[in-house]
Design an enzyme around this catalytic site. Structure first.
Site, short mmCIF file in Angstrom:
data_model
loop_
_atom_site.label_atom_id
_atom_site.label_comp_id
_atom_site.label_asym_id
_atom_site.label_seq_id
_atom_site.Cartn_x
_atom_site.Cartn_y
_atom_site.Cartn_z
N ASP A 325 0.84 -1.19 0.00
CA ASP A 325 0.00 0.00 0.00
C ASP A 325 0.88 1.23 0.00
O ASP A 325 1.87 1.28 0.72
CB ASP A 325 -0.88 0.01 1.26
CG ASP A 325 -2.17 -0.74 1.02
OD1 ASP A 325 -2.65 -0.70 -0.14
OD2 ASP A 325 -2.69 -1.35 1.96
N ASP A 362 -9.41 23.02 9.19
CA ASP A 362 -9.22 21.71 8.55
C ASP A 362 -8.32 20.87 9.43
O ASP A 362 -7.10 21.07 9.46
CB ASP A 362 -8.62 21.92 7.15
CG ASP A 362 -8.46 20.61 6.42
OD1 ASP A 362 -8.73 19.55 7.02
OD2 ASP A 362 -8.07 20.66 5.24
N ARG A 404 -15.65 18.78 -0.08
CA ARG A 404 -14.21 18.71 -0.35
C ARG A 404 -13.56 20.10 -0.28
O ARG A 404 -12.70 20.44 -1.07
CB ARG A 404 -13.95 18.05 -1.70
CG ARG A 404 -14.31 16.57 -1.68
CD ARG A 404 -13.77 15.85 -2.87
NE ARG A 404 -14.49 16.26 -4.06
CZ ARG A 404 -14.01 16.14 -5.28
NH1 ARG A 404 -12.81 15.66 -5.47
NH2 ARG A 404 -14.71 16.52 -6.32
N MET A 405 -14.07 20.91 0.62
CA MET A 405 -13.42 22.20 0.84
C MET A 405 -13.60 22.60 2.30
O MET A 405 -14.43 22.05 3.03
CB MET A 405 -13.97 23.26 -0.09
CG MET A 405 -15.48 23.49 0.01
SD MET A 405 -16.02 24.87 -1.02
CE MET A 405 -16.00 24.20 -2.65
N SER A 406 -12.76 23.54 2.71
CA SER A 406 -12.91 24.10 4.05
C SER A 406 -12.66 25.61 3.93
O SER A 406 -12.23 26.08 2.89
CB SER A 406 -11.91 23.46 5.01
OG SER A 406 -10.60 23.86 4.66
N LYS A 417 -10.63 27.01 0.60
CA LYS A 417 -9.62 26.24 -0.14
C LYS A 417 -10.19 24.83 -0.32
O LYS A 417 -10.96 24.33 0.52
CB LYS A 417 -8.28 26.19 0.61
CG LYS A 417 -8.26 25.31 1.86
CD LYS A 417 -7.17 24.28 1.77
CE LYS A 417 -7.57 22.94 2.38
NZ LYS A 417 -8.21 22.87 3.64
N ASP A 541 -5.41 -4.38 5.75
CA ASP A 541 -6.07 -4.29 7.04
C ASP A 541 -7.59 -4.20 6.91
O ASP A 541 -8.30 -4.62 7.79
CB ASP A 541 -5.52 -3.12 7.87
CG ASP A 541 -5.49 -1.82 7.08
OD1 ASP A 541 -6.02 -1.79 5.96
OD2 ASP A 541 -4.95 -0.84 7.61
#
Lengths: 701, 805
Positions: A325, A362, A404-406, A417, A541
């Site tokens: 991974d 964030d 998908r932003m803060s 952003k 996992d």
């Protein structure tokens, strides 16, 4: 509570181990036990024969002087005992660990839930829901309840609740871990302790079938099944033993013929033939073979890896493809901000400040890395969220995986952003019909370099782009180069897009990568490699790793992983360290190398033994054979037998620790081992037997 | 096919077996010798019929067969050990006296004193070839030194000037063939005929300067020996690749040089047998087909030997052969062993030789190659279940062997190997001798026959069964130094090239070349040891006044059992080649080799007949050793061992170990049985440790399907005929069937691609490792028996036989 750490260092309990091994070695003389090791069994038969001959010689009509037969018989017994001792010592170290493990598994009380308890309601069970029973009565699929302070009675999977658990008993790691239902952190191990909250757990194994039970069985040697290579080698050793029996048996006939042909001398004695046989038989490897296997398992356990079968360790040595991974193995867990690129005339400090403000809420590692970057590179101090929250009239918009932003609303100005495409669409909503060419170029540039671009906006206008990058772990590239020399191909598995994956793959020096990986694509990749005849190892996992883990030849589950993942795997890493796979491969290789090296050594030894025994054995018939006594021995036969016994003892440390392993090509490994164990195996006994002979002359004349 | 019961498979293979046996018998046993005889009689009528010497319209002998001379007026030839009289051409034979045998020492002492008595004033040491028996008992030649040694006696007896007799000898000296092959020598019969003419006519021939440009000594041998050895190796450097590639193309059904002939022939044979080319076999069907054909072969040869008296082409009028000898012979030829418990000249008819023995020469070799290709297909096919079709491979192998045999047969005939259906020819003796009963023997009967056609395949197919008792020491089988070189080269031709064929099939020629190099690395030191032992001569002889030194005029060395035209180095080379391969043809008597020379020959076979080995069988045996070596090496590099990308697992190790162990256990246990029984001991010819070596050699040779012998052993007793037959059967078929089982197991496996973690089997390191493994298995298995046989025989003269102290 048991502590594995204590037994991880064998030196702390060495004298006790030796004592116990010495006692066990005698017990192992039982022929019913010894018959499982045909080479040593034949030696034991030889010991019995010579002992009987010794008793006969005491009555005065022996085939040779009683002193001689007695000495040979004694040393043959020592040969068997030394081999038994080696095995007992290896087992002893395992047993010490097993006992520690077993203490963890001791009966505890368990709160078994009645069938009436309904899961999925989030309800903590109360007194009427359960009965207190012994943990040994719990069966697969039973539910039990544990709360803070309880010891988890058996392995299972969390079906209700969240709790912090202390797993130091098996991992040696003192920080508590979170266990919760669903997801990848749902497995709990018997013997660990709940620190807070409560859990409802479904039992995953019947009594005596849990992971710990497997492990205990394996390291104690009781359940240890021979691995394919060990069986194949055993066949070769039995074959050689059979030939040597025929050689020695027929030698009696040839000796009688020679006596008649030469008209002098007496036929070779049975004692000498037995001595010759034991010296020729591959006792060195035969005596140490099971010790090598047990010690291999032991080395794995000392690295905190438990395995369900010896086969898996051996397979690890054969692995040609490692699926790794990306996250956590090749790269540090998280991406980090490395650069800020202002666009459309924005000044860098403005961008930096906006980026910092937008990231304050964030809490993801990426978000934190932006704050750190701005602080370190542009000297802006981080502001504490709580401090400015009310004072400045800021309203923080935390990062969500949905948007998908803060960002932050600060005095009516929206600072945001987020991921480039999400930001582009929000810009459009804010009435910006076109994304500027400069912004688009900056975004594309970062993406092409394998990074992740985050766009920063202020009041509906784009200020610039943050460059997020995966950070490849230090030293990992060299590790992969070593693996390549060993003939092992590394494949990086990542959910990233191809471009990002390719960049990191190049940076980390892996041979190949699987981008945008899904459980299905992982599985099919493994199958593809296996079709091509390759052995595949992987770590995993999550529950969705389970099919791939089940398919892989060597599958290492993280101890933090889910129960399905742990069941699908054939090894569990208690440290949950994905790079452990590389060490497992090395242990597997070392195990095989030790067997091969000792086999070579054992066979090469026989040359010198012939030169020691044959001239003496036929001295009475053909004195001219003294020409073969190139070592000039006085007590050739006894010296060879003593050497043969002592060499087993001398090689016990090698059998237990394995031959020194260094990553190198097959050719280099073979050259090294042939020189040390092949040529060494030819030369060493000449010297050793001569020295023993000189000592025998000193002692007895 | 896999699940069918064995009986069904057996039934299915019966028809192709019978049909192909019949057709191949017609092709290789009738057409092949007929065509060669036809060509021989047209193109080489004189050599094909025995190179008979005519003088004044009368036949006075053969240029290749020596005659006994006892009168002091004639030059004497090599001592002959044939019975009941010397130079009995119907029972060619060497003395088979061992190097340490008191019998040999006494015989040589007697001969020296006879020579001295006939010429008391001659103080010179006697050239060794004049007092040691030849291998065939029919050696026509003596060394030039041996001829000159007799000059004073002849001159005195005939009242001729020594100079004139010397001139005559030089006139009759034959130089080395093509300046390098064999020894300069003098044909005793033609020399004596010339001597008679000179005595009668008084015309003295002018002395002839025989050119011998490369005879100077160099590094222990002569320059000519080095040139021949280099040429010998050079030939393989040239032939391995093209011949290997040719066979690769034939076996894989690709277009090749002989496609226009092979393809239609194959189609026709397959159609007749009811097989289609695509019929693939799993290992069981393959094994059954091989066994059925072999059983038919054994039964046919056995019957033929019993009824040959009623059949044509039996000019010597041989009758039925004793049952046990017939069984032994049938097994021996079907297993490619060609152990000969019979004296061919007096036991078998021409027809038996042609359609029985020579056919088996082809068929048993083809079977060996077919099994090899089956194994190679098993090793190289990926996840399959079949390993080719036995019958197709059998036909293709036969069709490869035929044309090469054909060419070789014609070359041999040009050198003087006979090829005729004419019966034995009786010639007068120039110097009549007395037999043991005091009667006078005035004639010599020369056996003839379709020899060249059979000798060619006997060498090419590593069979080794001689048309005559003395095998390739017999002047009619191996008449000249060049024919000897040809025969020697031919033994290794296919075993060496098959390595390359294997490499090509495994995907890279270098994989085969690697194996060839391992074989060569084992071969060269053994060859060196044998040559130096034989050049050293017999340590007992110098004291008897025998000259064993190598000079320009004589080969020197251990000449007992060796032919004067070959000398030491070519004889040692032939012996080593014939024992490392499972050929077993001999051009010198192995029983009379020096102890160390004989030990080398024994050890050659004990290595498992894998150093080149038998045709096909050598390489499949070698591949099993490669698997064992790969297994241990694989462990040492820390990976489950694999060969050609196929994993070596317990099942394969079980079979491979059995294949290696069966011959070892077989040799030791049968030898032990022989030395424990009266019947076993009674057959021994030489006393002391050498007698033990004789028994050991017999069972080693039989179990490894070699066929050569320490021929002093009376192998015709029923104990030996039966015991060796068992060895031959087990050594051949148990190993072959197990090899096919190995192929059947490997063929199912996946192929692991090569990576840097894979051990490359064609790199120098692995080649050396392979050599080490083969040597150590051979040495550990046979160290004690070698110590009690040849090694102690060698040590006794050095360390003495008295008990110390």
């Amino acid at each position: 509570m048991a502590d594995l750490k204590a037994v991880r260092d064998p030196h702390t309990i060495l004298p006790a181990l030796y004592r116990r091994a010495a006692i066990d070695a005698v017990g192992k003389l039982d022929p019913r036990f010894l018959v499982r090791n045909p080479v040593m069994f034949t030696v034991e038969i030889g010991s019995i024969i010579t002992t009987l001959l010794f008793l006969q010689s005491l009555s005065g009509n022996g085939e040779a002087p009683a002193g001689f037969i007695g000495a040979i018989a004694a040393w043959l017994w020592f040969t068997v005992l030394f081999a038994n001792f080696a095995e007992a010592l290896a087992e002893g170290r395992g047993k010490a660990q097993a006992e520690a493990l077993r203490r963890m598994r001791q009966d505890t009380l368990a709160k078994k839930l009645y069938l009436g308890y309904a899961i999925g309601m989030g309800k903590e069970p109360s007194e009427p829901d359960y009965a207190v029973v012994s943990s040994s009565t719990l069966h697969r699929s039973d539910l039990f309840y544990v709360k803070a302070g309880d010891t988890i009675p058996v392995d299972g999977e969390v079906v209700e609740g969240v709790a912090s658990v202390n797993e130091s008993a098996i991992t040696g790691e003192s920080a508590p871990v979170i266990r919760e239902s669903g997801g990848d952190r749902s497995a709990v191990t018997g013997g660990t302790v709940i620190l807070s909250d409560w859990l409802v757990v479904r039992v995953s194994a019947n009594p005596g079938e849990g992971f710990l039970d497997h492990m205990i069985g394996l390291i104690e040697g009781a359940k240890r099944q021979k691995t394919p290579n060990e069986i194949a080698l055993n066949i070769l050793l039995i074959g050689l033993t059979a030939v040597f029996i025929v050689i020695c048996a027929t030698l009696y006939a040839f000796s009688r013929y020679s006596v008649d042909a030469a008209g002098e001398g007496i036929p070779v004695s049975v004692t000498v033939l037995v001595a010759l046989f034991v010296c020729l038989a591959p006792t060195t490897i035969g005596g140490l073979l099971s010790a090598i296997g047990i010690a291999g398992m032991d080395r794995l356990i000392r690295r905190n890896v438990i395995t369900t079968s010896g086969r898996a360790i051996e397979a690890a040595g054969d692995v040609d493809v490692l699926l790794l991974d990306k996250t956590g193995t090749i790269t540090l867990g998280n991406r980090q901000a490395v650069d800020l690129i202002p666009v459309d005339g924005t000044a860098l400090p403005d961008l930096a400040e906006a980026a910092q403000l937008a990231s304050l809420a964030d809490e993801t590692p990426e978000g934190r890395s932006i704050v750190v970057l701005v602080k370190e590179k542009y000297g802006l101090r981080g502001r504490t969220v709580g401090a400015t929250d009310t004072a400045g009239g800021m309203q923080f918009i935390p990062f969500s995986s949905h948007t998908r932003m803060s960002g932050v609303d600060f005095g009516g100005v929206q600072i945001r952003k987020g991921a480039a495409d999400a930001m582009f669409s929000s810009l459009r909503k804010c009435g910006q019909p076109d994304v500027s060419g400069e912004l688009r170029r900056a975004v594309d540039g970062i993406a092409q370099a394998g990074g992740t671009p985050l766009v920063v906006t202020k009041g509906g206008k784009a200020l610039g782009v943050i460059h997020l990058k995966d950070i490849v772990k230090g030293g990992i590239k060299e590790r992969f180069a070593q693996l390549r020399r060993m003939g092992i191909k590394t494949v990086m598995i990542t959910g990233d897009n191809r471009l990002t994956a390719a960049t990191i793959a190049a940076e980390a020096g892996v041979d190949d990568f699987l981008a945008e990986a899904t459980p299905e694509s992982k599985l099919s990749l493994i199958r593809e490699y296996q079709e091509g005849g390759r052995m595949v190892a992987m770590t995993g996992d999550g529950t969705n790793d389970a099919p791939a883990l089940a398919q892989a030849d060597v599958a290492v589950a993280m101890n933090t992983g889910t129960q399905p993942a742990r069941e699908a795997a054939n090894m569990v890493d208690l440290d949950s360290n994905p790079t452990k796979l590389i060490e497992i491969v090395e242990i597997g290789k070392q195990l095989l190398m030790t067997r091969g090296a000792l086999t070579t050594f054992s066979i090469a030894n026989d040359v010198a033994k012939y030169f020691a025994i044959i001239p003496v054995a036929f001295m009475s018939t053909y004195p001219a054979l003294a020409g073969l006594n190139i070592m000039g021995l006085r007590h050739g036969i006894l010296a060879a037998v003593i050497f043969n016994a002592l060499i087993i003892v001398a090689l016990i440390p090698l059998a237990l620790h394995g031959v020194t392993y260094r990553p190198m090509t097959a050719e280099e490994a073979l050259r090294r081992n042939i020189i040390i164990f092949g040529i060494g195996g030819l030369v060493v006994p000449f010297i050793g037997i001569k020295i023993i002979d000189l000592l025998l002359v000193l002692v007895g004349g | 096919m896999a699940d069918e019961p064995l009986l069904t498979i057996l039934w299915q293979q019966l028809r192709p077996a019978l049909v192909l046996f019949l057709l191949l018998t017609v092709v290789t046993g009738v057409l092949y010798p007929l065509v060669i005889t036809g060509i021989a009689q047209l193109a080489f009528p004189v050599p094909a019929n025995g190179d008979l010497i005519e003088q004044e319209g009368k036949i006075v002998g053969s240029a290749h067969i020596g005659q006994p001379f006892v009168s002091p007026r004639y030059f004497w030839g090599r001592p002959s050990a044939t019975l009941p009289v010397a130079y009995n051409a119907m029972v060619s034979s060497g003395s088979n006296l061992g190097p340490s045998s008191p019998g040999l020492e006494n015989a040589v002492r007697t001969r020296v004193s006879t020579l001295r008595a006939a010429d008391p004033e001659n103080p010179l040491p006697v050239p060794v070839d004049l007092v040691t028996a030849s291998g065939s008992g029919l050696d026509p030649d003596i060394s030039v030194a041996a001829a000159y040694y007799q000059v004073p006696r002849i001159a005195r007896e005939r009242n001729l000037g020594e100079q004139d007799v010397r001139a005559l000898v030089s006139r009759y000296t034959e130089p080395r063939q093509f300046w390098i092959f064999g020894e300069p020598r003098v044909n005793v019969l033609t020399l004596n005929l010339g001597l008679d003419r000179m005595s009668e006519s008084g015309v003295v021939p002018a002395p002839l300067d025989v050119p011998d440009p490369f005879s100077s000594p160099a590094l222990g041998m002569r320059m000519t020996d080095w040139i021949v050895l280099l040429l010998f190796i050079g030939i393989f450097i040239v032939t391995v690749v093209p011949l290997g590639r040719f066979m690769y193309r034939v076996f894989t059904g690709q277009k090749n040089l002989l496609s226009p002939v092979i393809d239609p022939a194959e189609r026709w044979l397959l159609a007749a047998a009811g097989i289609s080319n695509g019929d693939e076999m799993d290992w069981k069907a393959f094994s059954v087909a091989m066994l059925v054909l072999s059983i038919i072969s054994i039964a046919f040869v056995f019957l033929l030997l019993e009824v040959q008296g009623f059949l044509p082409l039996n000019p010597a009028g041989t009758g039925p052969v004793a049952r046990d000898v017939a069984f032994n012979t049938a097994v021996s030829f079907a297993t490619n062993t060609n152990w000969q418990a019979y004296i061919p000249e007096t036991t078998v008819s021409y027809l038996t030789q042609m359609i029985g023995l020579a056919v088996q020469n082809f068929m048993s070799s083809a079977v060996g190659v077919a099994v090899l290709i089956g194994l190679v297909l098993g090793l190289t096919r990926k996840s399959a279940s079949t390993i080719g079709n036995f019958w197709v491979l059998l036909i293709r192998s036969t069709l490869i062997l035929l044309p090469i045999s054909f060419i070789l047969a014609l070359l041999l005939i040009s050198q003087g190997t006979v090829q005729t259906f004419g019966g034995p020819v009786t010639v007068p003796l120039l110097d009549p001798v007395q037999d043991a009963t005091g009667g006078t023997v005035t004639t010599q009967t020369l056996p003839l026959g379709p020899v060249a056609s059979q000798v060619a395949i006997k060498m090419l197919g590593t069979n080794g069964g001689g048309f005559f008792n003395a095998n390739s020491a017999h002047p009619f089988e191996n008449p000249s130094p060049f024919s000897n070189f040809l025969e020697n080269v031919t033994i290794l031709l296919i075993p060496s090239a098959l390595c390359y064929t294997f490499g090509k099939m495994a995907g890279a020629g270098r994989k085969g070349i690697a194996i060839l190099l391992a074989m060569t690395l084992l071969f060269l030191p053994l060859l060196w040891l044998a040559i130096s032992a034989e050049l050293g001569g017999n340590p007992a002889f110098p004291a008897l006044g025998v000259d064993q030194n190598m000079t320009a005029l004589q080969p020197g060395g251990n000449m007992e059992g060796k032919e004067a035209r070959f000398g030491i180095v070519p004889s040692a080379l032939f012996a080593v080649v014939t024992t490392v391969t499972s050929c077993g043809a001999v051009n010198a008597m192995h029983d009379s080799f020096t102890p160390l020379g004989g030990a080398v020959l024994l050890f050659d076979m004990m290595l498992g007949e894998v150093v080149f080995g038998g045709i096909g069988s050598g390489l499949y045996g070698m591949l099993v050793f490669v698997i064992i070596a790969m297994f241990i090496a694989g462990l040492m590099v820390g990976r489950t061992p694999e060969y050609l990308g196929k994993k070596i697992e317990p099942y394969e190790m079980k079979i491979a170990t059995a294949i290696i162990l069966i011959p070892i256990i077989l040799i030791l246990s049968t030898t032990a049985a022989a030395v424990m029984t009266g019947a076993g001991r009674a057959a021994v010819f030489n006393p002391g440790p050498h007698g033990f070596s004789e028994i050991l050699y017999a069972f080693t040779s039989a179990a490894q399907n070699n066929g050569s012998a320490f021929a002093g052993l009376s192998a015709e007793s029923s104990f030996y005929t039966l015991a060796t037959a068992v060895c031959m059967l087990v050594g051949r078929y148990a190993v072959a069937v197990l090899t096919l089982a190995l192929a059947g197991s490997f063929v199912r496996k996946k192929i692991v691609p090569e990576g840097s973690g894979t051990l490359r089997e064609y790199r120098p390191l692995f080649i050396l490792w392979l050599v080490f493994v083969i040597l150590i298995i051979g040495a550990l298995s046979f160290f004690p028996v070698l110590a009690l046989g040849p090694v102690v025989e060698h040590l006794i003269p050095v360390f003495g036989s008295a008990i110390h102290g």
